[in-house]
Structure formats: structure tokens, C-alpha cells
Write a protein that holds these residues in place. Sequence first.
Motif, PDB file in Angstrom:
ATOM      1  N   VAL A   1      63.462 -94.889   2.600  1.00 17.88           N
ATOM      2  CA  VAL A   1      64.913 -95.032   2.510  1.00 17.88           C
ATOM      3  C   VAL A   1      65.275 -96.398   3.091  1.00 17.88           C
ATOM      4  N   PHE A   2      66.293 -96.998   2.528  1.00 12.75           N
ATOM      5  CA  PHE A   2      66.776 -98.272   3.031  1.00 12.75           C
ATOM      6  C   PHE A   2      67.626 -98.055   4.278  1.00 12.75           C
ATOM      7  N   LEU A   3      67.487 -98.954   5.224  1.00 14.43           N
ATOM      8  CA  LEU A   3      68.358 -98.932   6.402  1.00 14.43           C
ATOM      9  C   LEU A   3      69.820 -98.985   5.964  1.00 14.43           C
ATOM     10  N   SER A   4      70.087 -99.762   4.923  1.00 10.66           N
ATOM     11  CA  SER A   4      71.468 -99.866   4.430  1.00 10.66           C
ATOM     12  C   SER A   4      71.977 -98.514   3.941  1.00 10.66           C
ATOM     13  N   SER A   5      71.103 -97.711   3.322  1.00  8.17           N
ATOM     14  CA  SER A   5      71.515 -96.376   2.860  1.00  8.17           C
ATOM     15  C   SER A   5      71.885 -95.477   4.035  1.00  8.17           C
TER      16      SER A   5
ATOM     17  N   TYR B   1      80.637-101.685   2.237  1.00  6.21           N
ATOM     18  CA  TYR B   1      79.949-102.569   1.296  1.00  6.21           C
ATOM     19  C   TYR B   1      79.051-103.541   2.062  1.00  6.21           C
ATOM     20  N   GLN B   2      77.787-103.575   1.683  1.00 12.07           N
ATOM     21  CA  GLN B   2      76.873-104.506   2.337  1.00 12.07           C
ATOM     22  C   GLN B   2      77.144-105.920   1.850  1.00 12.07           C
ATOM     23  N   PHE B   3      76.918-106.889   2.746  1.00 14.01           N
ATOM     24  CA  PHE B   3      77.042-108.294   2.350  1.00 14.01           C
ATOM     25  C   PHE B   3      76.102-109.151   3.183  1.00 14.01           C
TER      26      PHE B   3
END
Length: 692
Positions: free
Chosen positions: A207-211, A230-232
Motif C-alpha cells: 500500500v502507498f503511504l499516500s493511500s 490531494y497529494q502534491f
Amino acid sequence: MDTPDLSHPDLYINRELSLLQFNKRVLEQARDPNTPLLERLKFLCISSTNLDEFFEIRVAGLKQKVESGSVQAGTDNYSPGEILATISREAHQLVEQQYHVLNEELIPALRERSIRFVRRTHWTEAQAEWVKNYFNRELLPVLSPLGLDPAHPFPRILNKSLNFIVSLEGKDAFGRSSGVAIVQAPRSLPRLIPLPSDIAAGEYDYVFLSSIIHAYVDELFPGMTVTGCYQFRVTRNSDLFVDEEEIDDLMRAMEGELLARRYGDAVRLEVADNCTPDMANYLLRQFGLSEEDLYQVNGPVNLNRLFAIADLVERPELKYPPFKPGRSGILNTEQGIFDTLAHQDILLHHPFESFVPVVEFLRQAATDPNVLAIKQTLYRTGPDSAVVDALVEAARAGKEVTVVVELRARFDEAANIQLANRLQEAGAHVVYGVVGYKTHAKMILITRREGRGLRHYVHLGTGNYHARTARLYTDYGLLSADKTLGEDIHRVFQQLTSLGKVKALRKLLQSPFSLHKELLRKIEREAELAAAGEPARIIAKMNALIEPQVIRALYQASQAGVKIDLIVRGICCLRPGVPGVSDNIQVRSIVGRFLEHTRVFYFRNGGEEELYLSSADWMDRNFYRRVEIAFPIEQPQLKKQIIKEGLELYLSDNTQAWVLQRDGEYKRLQPTGRQRPRSVQATLLDKRAEPA
């Protein structure tokens, strides 16, 4: 017929667009079904990393020119503003292709082999519970969400770091309701987290850390409602500027610049493709960017984080077969390296042949009581360097050790400052080259007492003294006890460490003094031979060809009838195949398992063939703003080997060779008819290396 104007802009390909073309060729490796799957993923990551550096350095420099009001065009007649607009269009297409390759080609292929990136919408109940525990245990204690209001201005965002912009409704405990917050992902945590085998559906589930942050971001804002997350990522100008005329200590100045690099001017903004226009425009305003600097992506904003998968997944069948670099047969004896070199030169071709002899050369020098002095240039070495270990050992043993450390080796500045301090602590003399000129030459000089006299031994290379890149880059190294070469290298080190003028070099060509002038003379000599009806030939291999005078000289040689083959890995500003100008010039680029890094220059010279190896590409900076060397290969057997393996084999490649077309595009060669596939890198692996 009118004589063509060789300075006409149409004859010159823009260097930035040529560099983007190279990145397209790298990306094509990620699409190649003949490349092992995990290696394809690596090539995707490399294309992403390359593009990062392109924005950090090349785009940043162009933006500075525009901001200063510069409209001066280069040889291709593009002004900085015009080329920035073209870059934006080309780079957006390239990024779109990168994410298409990831989502439509690589992720499905990885899934078929039980390697999965599990989206949060697909988590099972057990996986969701494990992830929430991970969030509470590893993330929640270190996250510091920043609500934006007059007391909490927009934070400084680190170059290329992962961040989230969050939209909120409601009021907090103090009655605040700005509606916007920033969450910065901890740099200390991995971006890919493996799921435990007992809850994973596949052999390798991640799993992605962003998820994870997306899934539980509401936990960071109790009592409020998260309406968007929202990631940026922002890319910043990472080029260092040090006014060397105005400083007293280059190392201290570089250390200060390295801290500032993290927060240079913004040049690109990447956001998730579901980011609302209002949020995207808000971020653009914060970073002082325009819409053409915005890249909305369908996936993680930092693709190169996926590189870790190749190390995490133990699936040898999805990787290149391991190999063991061959050892030079000349050195497979009980004889010491100095005794061997007293009778013959040794040529090493990395990575097909081992880098170990170079380290042994230094180790034996460090312990040999007859060795009095060691001098070496260091541009890139990597951490835990055996080369630096040997130099430290030599200094502690009482040898005179002098090391020219290039503090301005891009993105290796911090590492080079550390190794300079380590060498000084061991008692070595450390200098930083010449003000205004990067020391890019790769050379070692060992002075040894033999009988009543002293003898020089040298190592000269086309690449860095870096054990890791010696397994990934193609490079040549020459070990020699040639008297004249040794004297020439001694004089170059005098230039670098002392003051005053030194005698002319007898064998070496050197930048910024003789290399450019002598290359032009050799090209013109071939043109004169061709004009007189004699066979004439130039073959040159390098990483980049940009310098206009050399390009014009090659055009003139082509017009005279010289057959010219150029093997240029990356940027090539010369336009081949132009009638009446470059009919006799072919340009090819080899992109494969290893990064092509050798520089080899061949001139037929009326049958008295000349062959040089070099640390220099044919670029303005290498000719005028760097200390570089080109050294001749004179032993007939070694010359024959390099012509065969370092040039002719490359010209016969029909699987990983890309031929530059007149319009600036590259066409990949394919075997035709009864041709058998030929890959120069695979051939050299079979010939020189051993199975692991």
C-alpha cells in the motif's frame, strides 16, 4: 550551387528538446516486453528521476533567463521564453505517457505475477484494520497538520517532498474555519508499505503511504469534515550558485548553498488528477507558478519511489540475470600490479570487467614501502568508498597523499564535503581544484622509488571512481607506467594544486587549453584527406554533442566526404542527413541495461589511426569550463580491442540502437530479413563477464 550557411539555426537541434528525446528513449525501455518486468519498472523510475533533474536544472535556468528579461537565442534561434513553452508541451506529453505506462502496462503485468499495489478502495476488512493500526502507530505520532490562517501562513515546502492539501468544513476548538490545511508526509517513512502475508491476497502486496494518509486524514482534524485531500509535490531550482571571486572558503560556501537548495524557486507543481481547479490554482499562486507549470497525474506524484520494489521483491526471473565482472587475465597472477605494469598497459572495460584492479592499484600503493606519493582526482565516489579507504590508509601510513575533490559535482556536493573532511583528518592534502573550473578529469598518479630513480604509474578513466556506478555504467580505464603519460599527468596535478604555468603536455589533450583546438584540427585533417581523395573516417562516442564549432567542423568534414559515425547517448544538437551538409553523418544512441558513459574518439588519419579515451563530452562546459583530459591508446592490441568492442560493435547493434532522424526524432532499429538480433551490451557481457 550556393554554399550552405553552416550557422543557420535549422541545422541545430535544441539541446533541451534533445534531452527530452533521450528521456523518451529511456521510457521506451519500460515498454519493451523483452526487458524483464521489474527492470521495466526501474526504467520508468529512471525516466521520472531524469525529468526531475531536467526541471531542477535546465528548466530552472531558462526561467531565470526569462525573469531577467533575456531574449537572447542560441544557435537554434529559440529564445528562453519560446523554448519554455515548447518544453511545457513536450513534458506534459511525456508525463502523460509515463502514467499510461504505469497504469495500463506495468501495474497489470505486475498484478499477473502477484505483485500488487492495493488501492484503499480494494482493502479487505482485515487489511483496513491493519492499515489503521499502522496509521495510529507509525504516522499519527509524527504528522503535523498545518491549518492555514493569518497565524499559520503557507509552510515552506521542501523540494520534491510529498504533501497533501486538505479542504475542510466546520470549526475547530478555537472557532477557526479557514477551510484549508497542509499535511506533510514524514520523510523518515517508506512510501511503499508491504502488507503482512497473512492478510495479503498476493505474494507481494503493498500500500502507498499516500493511500494511508488519504484514508485516515480525517483523524487529523477531529470535529471537522474533510471535503477533499490531494497529494502534491513541488520541484525547485536546485542549481547551486557560489560566487567564487567573493568567497574565502569554498567548502563553507557550498555548505550554505546546500541548505538553500531545498527551498529554491519553484519550477513545477505536480498534483493528483482529481485535485479541484480551485485547489490547484491556490497552490500555483502560493508557488508563483503559471498553469503551464502544473502537471496533474493519475498516480503517485513521485514515480521514482517505485524503484524500491525491485529490491523488495525476490523474483530473480523478473530481473536481469546477475553477472560477475570479469577479471583481466593479465592480473590473474601472483605478480604485483606494479611489476605487471612495468611490462604492459592494462585496459579495463567496466562493467563487463571488474573495478577491483583500480582499488587494488591504490591498496598496493598504500602498503608498498617504495611508493612515496599518491595523487588523485575525485568527482563522484559514493558512500563507504573502498577508493577513499585506500587513500586514508596511505595517508596514515605516511605517504604523501594529495586529493583534488570536486565539491561542485552536481547532487554529490554533500557527500564530497564529507569525504574531503575524512581525508584531511587522515593527513591527506585536499584541494578543490581551480576557481571557475570544475575538475572532471579522472586520474590517479602514483610515484614509486625504483632503484636510483622514481617512476610514475597512472590510472586514467572515462568514468568516476565509484564502485556502484562501475557496475551500472560503461566506462574505460587505463593502467599504465608509460613515462610520457606519467609526466603529463604530473604536470596536470601541478596545475591543479599549485600556481604558475607548466610545460606543454606531450601526449594528453587537456581542457580548457588544448582539447577543443586539437579535436578541431583532427576533424579538419580528415576533411583535407577526403578532399584529396584519400579514405577518411571519424567515429566518436560520447554522452552529449552540443558545442557549435565542433558541429560546424563535422558538417564541413561531411561535405568533404568524410564518413562520420557518432554514438551519442543523450543530447545531440547536430542534425544528420541534411542534403549537402550532413549526408555522410549518422548519429545513433544506445539505451539498454547499462548507462553508456564511455568517450572514445577515433580518426583514421591516413591509415595511422589515432584513438583517444576521454572524460569529456563535446560540450561548451567540457571544453572551456572544466579540467578534462583525453589520453591516447597507443598499444596496437589495446587500440584494436577498443575499435572493435567500443565502436564497431556499437555500430552493429540493431536491438537497442536508436538512429537520429533529420527531424530530430529517433527511430529504434529492428532486425530485418535474415538479420539476427545484435545487442552490444549483451555481446560484451557474454564475452567479458561471468555468470554470477
